[in-house]
Structure formats: structure tokens, C-alpha cells
Design a protein around this motif. Structure first.
Motif, PDB file in Angstrom:
ATOM      1  N   PRO A  17      -9.798  -2.185   5.763  1.00 36.22           N
ATOM      2  CA  PRO A  17      -9.738  -3.548   5.237  1.00 36.22           C
ATOM      3  C   PRO A  17      -8.560  -4.317   5.818  1.00 36.22           C
ATOM      4  N   ALA A  18      -8.743  -5.627   5.956  1.00 36.66           N
ATOM      5  CA  ALA A  18      -7.688  -6.461   6.531  1.00 36.66           C
ATOM      6  C   ALA A  18      -6.405  -6.396   5.715  1.00 36.66           C
ATOM      7  N   ALA A  19      -6.512  -6.144   4.412  1.00 36.59           N
ATOM      8  CA  ALA A  19      -5.319  -6.092   3.564  1.00 36.59           C
ATOM      9  C   ALA A  19      -4.366  -4.995   3.996  1.00 36.59           C
ATOM     10  N   LEU A  20      -4.912  -3.901   4.568  1.00 34.05           N
ATOM     11  CA  LEU A  20      -4.049  -2.801   4.987  1.00 34.05           C
ATOM     12  C   LEU A  20      -3.305  -3.115   6.274  1.00 34.05           C
ATOM     13  N   LEU A  21      -3.698  -4.176   6.966  1.00 32.13           N
ATOM     14  CA  LEU A  21      -3.009  -4.589   8.183  1.00 32.13           C
ATOM     15  C   LEU A  21      -2.061  -5.750   7.936  1.00 32.13           C
ATOM     16  N   ASP A  22      -1.879  -6.109   6.682  1.00 30.83           N
ATOM     17  CA  ASP A  22      -1.032  -7.242   6.313  1.00 30.83           C
ATOM     18  C   ASP A  22       0.368  -6.743   5.982  1.00 30.83           C
ATOM     19  N   PRO A  23       1.393  -7.074   6.797  1.00 32.72           N
ATOM     20  CA  PRO A  23       2.753  -6.606   6.499  1.00 32.72           C
ATOM     21  C   PRO A  23       3.286  -7.126   5.170  1.00 32.72           C
ATOM     22  N   GLY A  24       2.719  -8.221   4.689  1.00 30.47           N
ATOM     23  CA  GLY A  24       3.167  -8.752   3.410  1.00 30.47           C
ATOM     24  C   GLY A  24       2.791  -7.872   2.232  1.00 30.47           C
ATOM     25  N   ARG A  25       1.852  -6.950   2.425  1.00 37.19           N
ATOM     26  CA  ARG A  25       1.424  -6.057   1.347  1.00 37.19           C
ATOM     27  C   ARG A  25       2.125  -4.694   1.380  1.00 37.19           C
ATOM     28  N   LEU A  26       3.016  -4.483   2.337  1.00 34.17           N
ATOM     29  CA  LEU A  26       3.749  -3.220   2.393  1.00 34.17           C
ATOM     30  C   LEU A  26       4.607  -3.044   1.144  1.00 34.17           C
ATOM     31  N   ALA A  27       4.530  -1.865   0.542  1.00 35.46           N
ATOM     32  CA  ALA A  27       5.339  -1.579  -0.644  1.00 35.46           C
ATOM     33  C   ALA A  27       6.786  -1.322  -0.235  1.00 35.46           C
ATOM     34  N   GLN A  28       7.709  -1.731  -1.085  1.00 36.90           N
ATOM     35  CA  GLN A  28       9.132  -1.508  -0.846  1.00 36.90           C
ATOM     36  C   GLN A  28       9.808  -1.161  -2.158  1.00 36.90           C
ATOM     37  N   ALA A  29      10.606  -0.100  -2.143  1.00 41.52           N
ATOM     38  CA  ALA A  29      11.347   0.302  -3.341  1.00 41.52           C
ATOM     39  C   ALA A  29      12.617  -0.531  -3.466  1.00 41.52           C
ATOM     40  N   PRO A  30      13.046  -0.840  -4.682  1.00 41.99           N
ATOM     41  CA  PRO A  30      14.318  -1.545  -4.866  1.00 41.99           C
ATOM     42  C   PRO A  30      15.464  -0.754  -4.253  1.00 41.99           C
ATOM     43  N   PRO A  31      16.518  -1.421  -3.774  1.00 39.40           N
ATOM     44  CA  PRO A  31      17.605  -0.729  -3.068  1.00 39.40           C
ATOM     45  C   PRO A  31      18.255   0.399  -3.859  1.00 39.40           C
ATOM     46  N   ALA A  52      16.798   2.138  -6.483  1.00 37.79           N
ATOM     47  CA  ALA A  52      15.828   2.902  -7.266  1.00 37.79           C
ATOM     48  C   ALA A  52      16.085   4.401  -7.183  1.00 37.79           C
ATOM     49  N   TRP A  53      16.587   4.886  -6.062  1.00 36.74           N
ATOM     50  CA  TRP A  53      16.794   6.320  -5.869  1.00 36.74           C
ATOM     51  C   TRP A  53      17.814   6.900  -6.853  1.00 36.74           C
ATOM     52  N   ALA A  54      18.730   6.069  -7.345  1.00 40.08           N
ATOM     53  CA  ALA A  54      19.802   6.558  -8.213  1.00 40.08           C
ATOM     54  C   ALA A  54      19.375   6.660  -9.672  1.00 40.08           C
ATOM     55  N   ASP A  55      18.181   6.182 -10.014  1.00 38.58           N
ATOM     56  CA  ASP A  55      17.748   6.215 -11.414  1.00 38.58           C
ATOM     57  C   ASP A  55      16.249   6.500 -11.462  1.00 38.58           C
ATOM     58  N   THR A  56      15.863   7.679 -10.984  1.00 40.43           N
ATOM     59  CA  THR A  56      14.462   8.077 -10.984  1.00 40.43           C
ATOM     60  C   THR A  56      14.371   9.587 -11.100  1.00 40.43           C
ATOM     61  N   ALA A  57      13.282  10.047 -11.694  1.00 40.21           N
ATOM     62  CA  ALA A  57      13.054  11.490 -11.787  1.00 40.21           C
ATOM     63  C   ALA A  57      12.268  12.006 -10.590  1.00 40.21           C
ATOM     64  N   ARG A  58      11.871  11.110  -9.717  1.00 39.73           N
ATOM     65  CA  ARG A  58      11.110  11.500  -8.528  1.00 39.73           C
ATOM     66  C   ARG A  58      11.941  11.169  -7.293  1.00 39.73           C
ATOM     67  N   VAL A  59      12.745  12.121  -6.871  1.00 40.94           N
ATOM     68  CA  VAL A  59      13.639  11.900  -5.737  1.00 40.94           C
ATOM     69  C   VAL A  59      12.925  12.385  -4.481  1.00 40.94           C
ATOM     70  N   ASP A  60      12.155  11.498  -3.864  1.00 41.79           N
ATOM     71  CA  ASP A  60      11.426  11.806  -2.634  1.00 41.79           C
ATOM     72  C   ASP A  60      11.268  10.517  -1.846  1.00 41.79           C
ATOM     73  N   ALA A  75      11.316   6.888  -3.287  1.00 45.47           N
ATOM     74  CA  ALA A  75      12.564   6.251  -3.713  1.00 45.47           C
ATOM     75  C   ALA A  75      13.334   5.637  -2.552  1.00 45.47           C
ATOM     76  N   TRP A  76      12.849   5.811  -1.327  1.00 47.61           N
ATOM     77  CA  TRP A  76      13.545   5.226  -0.182  1.00 47.61           C
ATOM     78  C   TRP A  76      13.371   3.704  -0.166  1.00 47.61           C
ATOM     79  N   PRO A  77      14.444   2.950  -0.048  1.00 53.98           N
ATOM     80  CA  PRO A  77      14.300   1.502   0.144  1.00 53.98           C
ATOM     81  C   PRO A  77      13.964   1.194   1.600  1.00 53.98           C
ATOM     82  N   ALA A  78      13.474   0.002   1.850  1.00 51.97           N
ATOM     83  CA  ALA A  78      13.214  -0.437   3.225  1.00 51.97           C
ATOM     84  C   ALA A  78      14.535  -0.839   3.863  1.00 51.97           C
ATOM     85  N   ALA A 132      18.023   9.959   3.920  1.00 52.41           N
ATOM     86  CA  ALA A 132      17.685   9.450   2.593  1.00 52.41           C
ATOM     87  C   ALA A 132      18.885   8.724   1.993  1.00 52.41           C
ATOM     88  N   PRO A 133      18.649   7.759   1.116  1.00 53.06           N
ATOM     89  CA  PRO A 133      19.772   7.008   0.532  1.00 53.06           C
ATOM     90  C   PRO A 133      20.665   7.866  -0.361  1.00 53.06           C
TER      91      PRO A 133
END
Length: 668
Positions: free
Chosen positions: A273-287, A289-297, A300-303, A413-414
Motif C-alpha cells: 500500500p502507498a501508506a507504507l511508502l509515506d515517510p510521514g507515517r514512520l513511527a518514532q519513539a519519544p526521545p 521513552a527508553w528511560a521509562d518503559t518495561a520494554r527495553v528493545d 524504545a529507540w528514538p529517531a 542504543a540510547p
């Protein structure tokens, strides 16, 4: 090498996928039952430039010469680590020997053909056919697309593709056959073949069609050959035009010769789908987020990186993942699909590293690295895909963003707070600090040696106290996108509970790894996630020769199966003297040995004392008792170790009782 049995539970081999394995001949049956699949293997390996007629004849010549070479000899096999499911090892060995002979012949003919047209004019002992032209049955558009893709590969890569898909072999067994056939770099050939096989999920069915079967051919008079070729060309053109219709919703990509190819053909990935080729739809973690999550993988990486806002670069990266252009080099770790993402991926990094514009993406189970020349005048773009499902604080700590002559640059990793390098072969040398940019990219780190073993670089990382996991750990490069996590399990401590793997940063762990590091090269490019060194026994050597460690090294891959090597490490003059390999997992097989599901191990070997006398040594893990040796030498011991004077190369069966029930046996 000697087997190393563990607990007795049935298991299946990883070497052959049961659904794909070619049926073995009945015991005592002639090898003629294997003629057709061997002819297909030769046909696929030979260069398409030979033409169908000569390619068919050469494939038959390869198989006939393989049969005429005589009976295959029985090869030594290391038994599986648990009670195996009944199988036919003699038939497997015979078939593998025939495969090696066929591959050697086909690879020699490919090399001769590339040297010039003289070989093409010579008969070279081919079957004689007068007045007729032979050709395999004409296929459809999918078969033609696959044939075209295979034509772009080298002969070793085509051979690897045939072994993995048509023959249904596992990567380890295919690697062994390619190496025995004379392929210099079977790992590279397999990686390319696996990327093509992943991009063409229906390849196994296509390879079994008449298009690739030299034993089911069409006969034509020689004066009709040109007419037949014209019909094939017209059919191919019609199929290409029909498949490439933009109105059908397929993206047309430039081909090698300036024409067009479709992203929906057999070579390319499916339309997304065209949506998967749209850079505006790329997910990004908050800068943070890695310091306050139970899923450290990787989730949790920020862009990071200065080019995260470059939509044109990100679009090219996403498009290359969806449907790689012909000039794009695509590689994937074993068992990893290079198919497009099902949902918009997560952006990890976009920036310029070592003269290349690099984009790092993550989509839940895979990390993808896209790289192109920053000035547009360098090497063609490259797309590397690695499996990283269930990564954690250590295995998601770094990815390689650049690999070149100056070494490897990692994106960290951050949560990595401290970064250093050390040489595993020099355990007493302190770690050296490694500079890291604000975006998390390291200075170049020397890559692990592909030849020789005078040094073995490793990264020593420490996680931040902000995630509680405040500890140091080691990772090292084995040629994949993600480095390998190194751990260590110390020797059993008397009546203490069984030890658990721990980080390999202490003095004892580093000393042990100094004698095992060079063995890591055997797992290069295999998609290894972590390697643990387990000292499962320690033995006082005869003649006051000191103490020896029995070490089982287990490499766990991202796709699941583990690979194992057992070493005897007697005292040595140098801290980096490699241990002696006394047992190893048989090629292409999985085993539970040296994992938490295979904690009972027994191994034996002959050993030369300083006096020159030879001994039979045996040792078992903490719950193995009452060892007994029979065969060339008879001996017994109440504990987990045994030593008895014997001849060099002594052949003996050692049996040990396991506390709680059961027994183990190993033979030489």
C-alpha cells in the motif's frame, strides 16, 4: 570428533525441512532413484548462457559422471544430542556425495564457459544427439521471471539456491556441500540465495516445474529451433506487458537493459500500500521513552540523525525495501525474510556515515539498513535485513551502520552509557574508551578477522542506571547487522546450585574467552544472536600436568536452532592458545546440548601428557557419575571425570550415569 550426548528426548534435525526433503531411496536401492533431482541441481547451477540444448546435455553428463565415480564412502557423523528419530544416514551420505560430484562438474563447466567461447565449441564428453535440439518444457511468466533472476546470480549462488529450495536442505548442510564442492565463500553464496528465495516465496514449486527439469524435455528438429525461440520471445514479451500494466496497480521499475520490470514479478517483492511508502507515517519513539518503559528493545529507540527530516531519502529507503531496483544489493541473515513491512516501520536513524547516507528502520521483528552514496557517485544502494525478534537490553544495544576498510561504526542504543573496546585475545589488557557522537554513532571499531586470528575486537558496553540494568556486557562482530552477545557460565561449584550464564566481563570469563574467541569465526554470517561459554567440568590431569577445563560453546541463532562446539582446554603457555575441539554438532542439525534444556553433557578424547604418554580423558557435567570406558581400553571412575593411559587415537565408548535416572554414552 566425539559425540556429546545430553538428555534423551527425540528431536528432528534442522538440516532438512521434513516437508521439503527429497525421498530417500530404500535401503539397498541403486542411486538411480536420485537421477532426476541431481540432474535438476546440475541444470540450475549451469549458466543459462549455454542455451537450453547444451545445458540439458551438460546436466545429464554431470550426473552420469557422478554415478561413474564409484561408490560414496561412509562419512563419520556426530550423533544427535538426544535420542534421534530413526533415519537413513547411509542414504543421506550417499546422496550428499553425489551432490558434491555434480556440483564440482557444473562449477568447472561454468568456469570454463566464462573463460571464452572455445569450450562452447568443444563436445567435452557430452551425450551425443544428432539432428535434434533438446529443451526443457516452456513455462509461464513466473517461471520466466525466476529464470531471469537466476541468470543474474553466479554459479555458486545458483547452486546454493537449488540446495536450499529444490533440494530442501538447511543452510548449514548446504554450506557444507558447497564447501566440499570447492566454493570459496559458501556463506556469501548462501546469503544471496536466501535473499532471492525469500523474495520469491513460490520458488520451490516453480523449480519443480518442467521449465527446470532436464529429464523431461521437448525434442525439435534443428531447423525449427529459431522458430521456437521466436515464439518463446513473443510469449515472454506478452507476459511482461500484461504483468507490467500500470493500470493493474503494479509499480514499473527500471531493468538492467533500460527496459522495465514489475514489482509484482517473481523476482521482486509484492506490491505494498502507498501508506507504507509515506515517510510521514514512520513511527518514532519519544526521545526519553527508553528511560521509562518495561520494554527495553528497539521499540524504545528514538529517531536520531541529521537526515530524519529528509523525506526524499526516506522515500527511497522505503521504496527500496518494498521493491528493490535491479542495482540495489539486498542481503538478509539466514532465516530472515526481506519482504516489505506489513505496517509502517519505526525510524531509528537517518544520517551520513562514512560517505554514505544511511537509514535504519525497525518493524517489530526485523531491522533494516538502507545505504546509498552521499554524493551519488559511489557504490550502488544496499539493503541489509536482520532478524531481531525478542531482542533485549543487550541484543538491542547496537547495530552496524557502516562497514568499511576502516572498521565498523555502530549505532548504539540510547541506554548505553559507557562504550569501550577490548581485544578478547588479551584478557589482561584494559578496555579502551571509544568515542561516540551525540547521535549515538561510534568511531570505527576493527572488524573480526576473516583470516588468521592475531586479534579479536569486542565492544564492552555499560547500560545506564536510568533503566536499572546497570551492568557491563560484551558484544562482537560476526559479519551480521547486529553484533553477538557474549556470555559465560562458570564451572560447577561443588554442592552449589547449577550456575547460570552471566556477562563475560570478569577476569575468569575473559580468560576463558581468550581461548575460545578464534572459534567464533566458524559461525560468521549465520545470524547468531548470542554465544555462551559453559565450563561444564574441570579435571585434574595425570602426571601432575595441571587442571583442564571442559568447555561447551553454544551459539544461539535469531531463528532458534543452536550450534555447539566442545573444547578441552589444558594448561597452555599463552593465554590465547585455542582449546582443542573434541566434539561438535553435526552439520545441519539442531541440538539442546549446553542449553537449559540440555544440561547433561559427556565428552571424551585422547590427550598427550608432557611425558609423551597418551591418555583417554572423559568428563561429564555436574549430574553425571560412574563413568565406564570400554573398547580399546577398560576403565571406570565414580565421579564425573575419568583418565586412563591408552594409545593415541584410542577408540573407546564411555558411559555415564545421570543422577535422577538415565545414562549418557559417547564413543570414539
Amino acid at each position: 570428533m566425539v559425540p556429546m550426548p545430553t538428555s534423551s528426548r527425540p528431536h528432528l534435525r534442522d538440516g532438512d525441512r521434513p516437508r521439503d526433503r527429497a525421498p530417500a531411496a530404500a535401503p539397498g536401492a541403486p542411486p538411480l532413484a536420485h537421477y532426476a533431482p541431481l540432474a535438476r541441481l546440475a541444470y540450475l547451477t549451469l549458466p543459462p548462457a549455454l542455451g537450453r540444448h547444451r545445458r540439458v546435455l551438460t546436466a545429464h553428463a554431470a550426473v552420469q559422471r557422478a554415478f561413474a565415480a564409484g561408490r560414496s564412502r561412509r562419512l563419520a557423523r556426530v550423533p544427535a544430542q538426544r535420542t534421534p528419530v530413526p533415519r537413513e544416514p547411509e542414504t543421506d551420505v550417499r546422496l550428499d556425495e553425489l551432490r558434491v560430484r555434480v556440483l564440482r562438474y557444473a562449477l568447472r563447466r561454468d568456469a570454463a564457459a566464462r573463460r571464452g567461447p572455445g569450450w562452447l565449441r568443444a563436445g567435452q564428453g557430452l551425450p551425443l544427439v544428432l539432428g535434434l535440439r533438446l529443451a526443457t518444457a516452456a513455462g509461464g511468466a513466473d517461471e520466466l521471471g525466476l529464470e531471469r533472476s537466476l541468470a543474474r546470480l553466479s554459479a555458486p549462488e545458483r547452486a546454493a539456491f537449488a540446495l536450499l529450495t529444490e533440494a530442501g536442505l538447511g543452510s548449514a548442510r548446504a554450506r557444507d556441500l558447497l564447501r566440499r564442492a570447492g566454493v570459496r565463500d559458501p556463506g556469501a553464496a548462501l546469503r544471496t540465495a536466501e535473499s532471492v528465495a525469500t523474495a520469491v516465496p513460490e520458488s520451490e514449486a516453480l523449480l519443480r516445474s518442467g521449465e527446470f527439469d532436464p529429464t523431461a524435455v521437448q525434442l525439435r528438429p534443428t531447423d525449427l529451433v529459431r522458430r521456437r525461440r521466436r515464439r518463446r520471445a513473443a510469449a515472454a514479451l506478452v507476459a511482461a506487458v500484461a504483468a507490467g500494466a500500470v493500470g493493474a496497480g503494479l509499480a514499473v521499475l527500471p531493468d538492467d537493459d533500460g527496459g522495465g520490470r514489475t514489482a509484482g514479478s517473481a523476482r521482486e517483492a509484492a506490491v505494498v500500500p502507498a501508506a507504507l511508502l509515506d515517510p510521514g507515517r514512520l513511527a518514532q519513539a519519544p526521545p526519553e521513552a527508553w528511560a521509562d518503559t518495561a520494554r527495553v528493545d528497539f521499540t524504545a529507540w528514538p529517531a536520531r540523525g541529521p537526515l530524519t527530516g529528509d523525506d526524499q531519502l526516506l522515500t527511497r529507503a522505503l521504496s527500496a525495501w518494498a521493491a528493490p531496483p535491479p542495482e540495489t544489493r539486498v542481503t538478509a541473515t539466514p532465516g530472515t525474510s526481506a519482504a516489505p513491512p506489513a505496517t509502517p516501520p519505526r525510524l531509528l536513524y537517518a544520517g551520513e556515515v562514512s560517505g554514505a547516507a544511511v537509514v535504519m528502520l525497525y518493524e517489530g521483528q526485523r531491522v533494516v539498513r538502507y545505504a546509498e552514496s552521499a554524493d551519488g557517485a559511489g557504490a550502488p544502494p544496499a539493503l541489509d535485513v536482520a532478524r531481531v525478534d525478542d531482542a533485549d537490553v543487550t541484543t538491542a544495544a547496537a547495530v552496524a551502520v557502516s562497514r568499511g576498510g576502516d572498521g565498523i561504526r555502530y549505532l548504539l542504543a540510547p541506554w548505553v552509557a559507557e562504550t569501550a573496546t577490548r581485544d578478547l585475545l588479551r584478557p589482561d589488557d584494559p578496555a579502551r574508551d571509544l568515542a561516540v557522537t551525540d547521535d549515538g554513532v561510534t568511531d570505527p571499531v576493527p572488524s573480526s578477522p576473516a583470516e588468521g586470528c592475531d586479534t579479536w575486537p569486542a565492544l564492552q558496553l555499560r547500560s545506564s542506571t536510568r533503566i536499572v540494568e546497570d551492568h557491563s556486557f560484551l558484544v562482537t562482530d560476526l559479519g551480521d547487522l547486529t553484533p553477538v552477545h557474549l556470555t559465560y557460565t562458570p564451572a560447577p561449584g561443588g554442592d552449589a546450585p547449577a550456575r547460570q550464564p552471566r556477562e563475560a566481563t570478569g577476569g575468569t570469563a575473559l580468560t576463558g574467552w581468550a581461548r575460545s574467541a578464534c572459534r567464533l569465526d566458524g559461525w560468521r554470517g549465520e545470524g547468531v544472536r548470542a554465544v555462551n561459554n559453559w565450563v561444564f567440568a574441570q579435571q585434574k590431569l595425570p602426571e601432575d600436568a595441571g587442571r583442564a577445563d571442559w568447555v561447551c560453546s553454544r551459539a544461539a541463532t535469531w531463528r532458534g536452532p543452536g550450534q555447539i562446539v566442545v573444547q578441552l582446554q589444558p594448561p597452555a603457555r599463552s593465554a590465547a592458545t585455542p582449546g582443542r575441539v573434541v566434539a561438535a554438532q553435526s552439520s545441519g542439525e539442531d541440538s539442546a546440548a549446553c542449553s537449559r534444556f540440555g544440561q547433561h553433557v559427556l565428552a571424551s578424547t585422547d590427550w598427550r601428557a608432557p611425558s609423551g604418554d597418551w591418555y583417554l580423558l572423559a568428563a561429564g557435567s555436574r549430574d553425571v557419575r560412574d563413568l565406564e570406558a570400554t573398547g580399546d581400553v577398560t576403565a571406570s571412575a565414580e565421579g564425573p571425570t575419568l583418565a586412563k593411559r591408552a594409545e593415541k587415537g584410542v577408540r573407546a565408548r564411555v558411559t555415564g550415569r545421570v543422577e535422577g535416572g538415565g545414562s549418557l554414552a559417547t564413543g570414539r
